[in-house]
Design a protein around this motif. Structure first.
Motif, PDB file in Angstrom:
ATOM      1  N   HIS A  57       0.814  -1.206   0.000  1.00 34.19           N
ATOM      2  CA  HIS A  57       0.000   0.000   0.000  1.00 34.19           C
ATOM      3  C   HIS A  57       0.852   1.263   0.000  1.00 34.19           C
ATOM      4  O   HIS A  57       0.723   2.104  -0.884  1.00 34.19           O
ATOM      5  CB  HIS A  57      -0.944  -0.011   1.216  1.00 34.19           C
ATOM      6  CG  HIS A  57      -1.790  -1.238   1.255  1.00 34.19           C
ATOM      7  ND1 HIS A  57      -2.838  -1.431   0.397  1.00 34.19           N
ATOM      8  CD2 HIS A  57      -1.709  -2.352   2.016  1.00 34.19           C
ATOM      9  CE1 HIS A  57      -3.388  -2.613   0.636  1.00 34.19           C
ATOM     10  NE2 HIS A  57      -2.714  -3.192   1.619  1.00 34.19           N
ATOM     11  N   ALA A  58       1.717   1.407   0.955  1.00 36.72           N
ATOM     12  CA  ALA A  58       2.515   2.625   1.074  1.00 36.72           C
ATOM     13  C   ALA A  58       3.566   2.728  -0.029  1.00 36.72           C
ATOM     14  O   ALA A  58       3.916   3.826  -0.455  1.00 36.72           O
ATOM     15  CB  ALA A  58       3.196   2.680   2.434  1.00 36.72           C
ATOM     16  N   GLY A  59       4.054   1.603  -0.501  1.00 33.56           N
ATOM     17  CA  GLY A  59       5.088   1.610  -1.530  1.00 33.56           C
ATOM     18  C   GLY A  59       4.611   2.134  -2.861  1.00 33.56           C
ATOM     19  O   GLY A  59       5.397   2.550  -3.689  1.00 33.56           O
ATOM     20  N   LEU A  60       3.325   2.133  -3.078  1.00 30.44           N
ATOM     21  CA  LEU A  60       2.790   2.600  -4.348  1.00 30.44           C
ATOM     22  C   LEU A  60       2.363   4.060  -4.303  1.00 30.44           C
ATOM     23  O   LEU A  60       1.935   4.609  -5.302  1.00 30.44           O
ATOM     24  CB  LEU A  60       1.605   1.719  -4.763  1.00 30.44           C
ATOM     25  CG  LEU A  60       1.943   0.238  -4.967  1.00 30.44           C
ATOM     26  CD1 LEU A  60       0.702  -0.546  -5.315  1.00 30.44           C
ATOM     27  CD2 LEU A  60       3.003   0.060  -6.032  1.00 30.44           C
ATOM     28  N   MET A  61       2.450   4.685  -3.146  1.00 27.32           N
ATOM     29  CA  MET A  61       2.082   6.092  -3.030  1.00 27.32           C
ATOM     30  C   MET A  61       3.165   6.961  -3.655  1.00 27.32           C
ATOM     31  O   MET A  61       4.350   6.736  -3.455  1.00 27.32           O
ATOM     32  CB  MET A  61       1.913   6.483  -1.567  1.00 27.32           C
ATOM     33  CG  MET A  61       0.721   5.887  -0.904  1.00 27.32           C
ATOM     34  SD  MET A  61       0.663   6.557   0.763  1.00 27.32           S
ATOM     35  CE  MET A  61      -0.538   5.490   1.483  1.00 27.32           C
ATOM     36  N   VAL A  62       2.731   7.955  -4.389  1.00 24.24           N
ATOM     37  CA  VAL A  62       3.676   8.904  -4.970  1.00 24.24           C
ATOM     38  C   VAL A  62       3.945   9.977  -3.920  1.00 24.24           C
ATOM     39  O   VAL A  62       3.003  10.573  -3.395  1.00 24.24           O
ATOM     40  CB  VAL A  62       3.084   9.527  -6.250  1.00 24.24           C
ATOM     41  CG1 VAL A  62       4.026  10.562  -6.829  1.00 24.24           C
ATOM     42  CG2 VAL A  62       2.784   8.426  -7.272  1.00 24.24           C
ATOM     43  N   PRO A  63       5.210  10.243  -3.623  1.00 23.30           N
ATOM     44  CA  PRO A  63       5.533  11.246  -2.605  1.00 23.30           C
ATOM     45  C   PRO A  63       4.971  12.628  -2.962  1.00 23.30           C
ATOM     46  O   PRO A  63       4.868  12.985  -4.137  1.00 23.30           O
ATOM     47  CB  PRO A  63       7.061  11.275  -2.592  1.00 23.30           C
ATOM     48  CG  PRO A  63       7.463   9.964  -3.185  1.00 23.30           C
ATOM     49  CD  PRO A  63       6.389   9.598  -4.162  1.00 23.30           C
ATOM     50  N   ALA A 105       4.597  17.156 -10.674  1.00 23.46           N
ATOM     51  CA  ALA A 105       3.755  16.702 -11.779  1.00 23.46           C
ATOM     52  C   ALA A 105       2.645  17.705 -12.060  1.00 23.46           C
ATOM     53  O   ALA A 105       2.355  18.011 -13.227  1.00 23.46           O
ATOM     54  CB  ALA A 105       3.174  15.329 -11.465  1.00 23.46           C
ATOM     55  N   ILE A 106       2.040  18.226 -11.027  1.00 28.32           N
ATOM     56  CA  ILE A 106       0.984  19.226 -11.207  1.00 28.32           C
ATOM     57  C   ILE A 106       1.529  20.454 -11.909  1.00 28.32           C
ATOM     58  O   ILE A 106       0.924  20.976 -12.854  1.00 28.32           O
ATOM     59  CB  ILE A 106       0.345  19.589  -9.846  1.00 28.32           C
ATOM     60  CG1 ILE A 106      -0.476  18.414  -9.321  1.00 28.32           C
ATOM     61  CG2 ILE A 106      -0.520  20.846  -9.963  1.00 28.32           C
ATOM     62  CD1 ILE A 106      -0.914  18.547  -7.875  1.00 28.32           C
ATOM     63  N   ALA A 107       2.693  20.915 -11.481  1.00 29.36           N
ATOM     64  CA  ALA A 107       3.305  22.092 -12.104  1.00 29.36           C
ATOM     65  C   ALA A 107       3.616  21.836 -13.576  1.00 29.36           C
ATOM     66  O   ALA A 107       3.366  22.687 -14.433  1.00 29.36           O
ATOM     67  CB  ALA A 107       4.573  22.484 -11.355  1.00 29.36           C
ATOM     68  N   ALA A 108       4.139  20.660 -13.880  1.00 25.72           N
ATOM     69  CA  ALA A 108       4.477  20.335 -15.270  1.00 25.72           C
ATOM     70  C   ALA A 108       3.223  20.225 -16.136  1.00 25.72           C
ATOM     71  O   ALA A 108       3.202  20.689 -17.274  1.00 25.72           O
ATOM     72  CB  ALA A 108       5.273  19.043 -15.325  1.00 25.72           C
ATOM     73  N   TRP A 109       2.195  19.630 -15.614  1.00 27.72           N
ATOM     74  CA  TRP A 109       0.980  19.427 -16.404  1.00 27.72           C
ATOM     75  C   TRP A 109       0.187  20.714 -16.592  1.00 27.72           C
ATOM     76  O   TRP A 109      -0.614  20.815 -17.498  1.00 27.72           O
ATOM     77  CB  TRP A 109       0.121  18.346 -15.776  1.00 27.72           C
ATOM     78  CG  TRP A 109       0.715  16.973 -15.955  1.00 27.72           C
ATOM     79  CD1 TRP A 109       1.901  16.665 -16.554  1.00 27.72           C
ATOM     80  CD2 TRP A 109       0.163  15.749 -15.537  1.00 27.72           C
ATOM     81  NE1 TRP A 109       2.120  15.323 -16.533  1.00 27.72           N
ATOM     82  CE2 TRP A 109       1.048  14.723 -15.896  1.00 27.72           C
ATOM     83  CE3 TRP A 109      -0.998  15.397 -14.868  1.00 27.72           C
ATOM     84  CZ2 TRP A 109       0.821  13.389 -15.640  1.00 27.72           C
ATOM     85  CZ3 TRP A 109      -1.225  14.061 -14.610  1.00 27.72           C
ATOM     86  CH2 TRP A 109      -0.336  13.067 -14.998  1.00 27.72           C
ATOM     87  N   GLU A 110       0.399  21.689 -15.734  1.00 26.70           N
ATOM     88  CA  GLU A 110      -0.291  22.965 -15.894  1.00 26.70           C
ATOM     89  C   GLU A 110       0.382  23.855 -16.937  1.00 26.70           C
ATOM     90  O   GLU A 110      -0.206  24.820 -17.394  1.00 26.70           O
ATOM     91  CB  GLU A 110      -0.360  23.698 -14.553  1.00 26.70           C
ATOM     92  CG  GLU A 110      -1.359  23.086 -13.596  1.00 26.70           C
ATOM     93  CD  GLU A 110      -1.407  23.801 -12.260  1.00 26.70           C
ATOM     94  OE1 GLU A 110      -0.471  24.551 -11.923  1.00 26.70           O
ATOM     95  OE2 GLU A 110      -2.400  23.575 -11.540  1.00 26.70           O
ATOM     96  N   ASP A 111       1.614  23.537 -17.314  1.00 24.06           N
ATOM     97  CA  ASP A 111       2.376  24.357 -18.253  1.00 24.06           C
ATOM     98  C   ASP A 111       2.150  23.856 -19.674  1.00 24.06           C
ATOM     99  O   ASP A 111       2.739  22.866 -20.104  1.00 24.06           O
ATOM    100  CB  ASP A 111       3.866  24.305 -17.901  1.00 24.06           C
ATOM    101  CG  ASP A 111       4.724  25.059 -18.895  1.00 24.06           C
ATOM    102  OD1 ASP A 111       4.191  25.898 -19.643  1.00 24.06           O
ATOM    103  OD2 ASP A 111       5.937  24.803 -18.932  1.00 24.06           O
TER     104      ASP A 111
END
Length: 124
Positions: free
Chosen positions: A9-15, A22-28
């Motif tokens: 469970h925890a190993g698959l969480m993205v920090p 990722a949010i910053a990159a996808w907003e550009d």
């Protein structure tokens, strides 16, 4: 056993910092538009080079490759011709089950493609 269960469970969480990046990159959208225009320019130059060397290649509807029909119907000989006259290294279509074509990747910088275009026009 405990570590195995936690890892499932925890190993698959993205920090959190990775999520923020990722949010910053996808907003550009600007870099997307710039890259799209860069490839469009390259593909247009490749069509010109193909025309100058006897091919009837058309711009693709999408993608990073130009599929150029070999003027003599032999992708290998056309690949050799392009290498010798323009300096472009391309893939003979036979590698992709299309022996009458070459596949040209639009990865070279525009200045190198301009040089190849100049060479293609000088080889007539």
């Amino acid at each position: 056993n405990f570590l195995r269960e936690v890892r499932k469970h925890a190993g698959l969480m993205v920090p959190g910092p990775v999520q923020a990046a990722a949010i910053a990159a996808w907003e550009d959208q600007t870099h997307v538009d710039e890259q799209r225009n860069r490839y469009w320019q390259r593909l247009n130059l490749l069509v010109e080079i193909a025309a100058a060397t006897g091919s009837t290649a058309q711009l693709p509807e999408g993608g990073f490759y130009l599929w150029a029909p070999a003027p003599d119907g032999n992708g290998w000989s056309y690949a050799t011709h392009l290498a010798e006259t323009t300096g472009l290294l391309v893939s003979p279509g036979e590698l992709y089950n299309a022996p009458e074509y070459v596949r040209i990747a639009a990865v070279q910088p525009e200045d190198r493609l301009q040089l190849a275009l100049t060479r293609s026009r000088c080889s007539d």
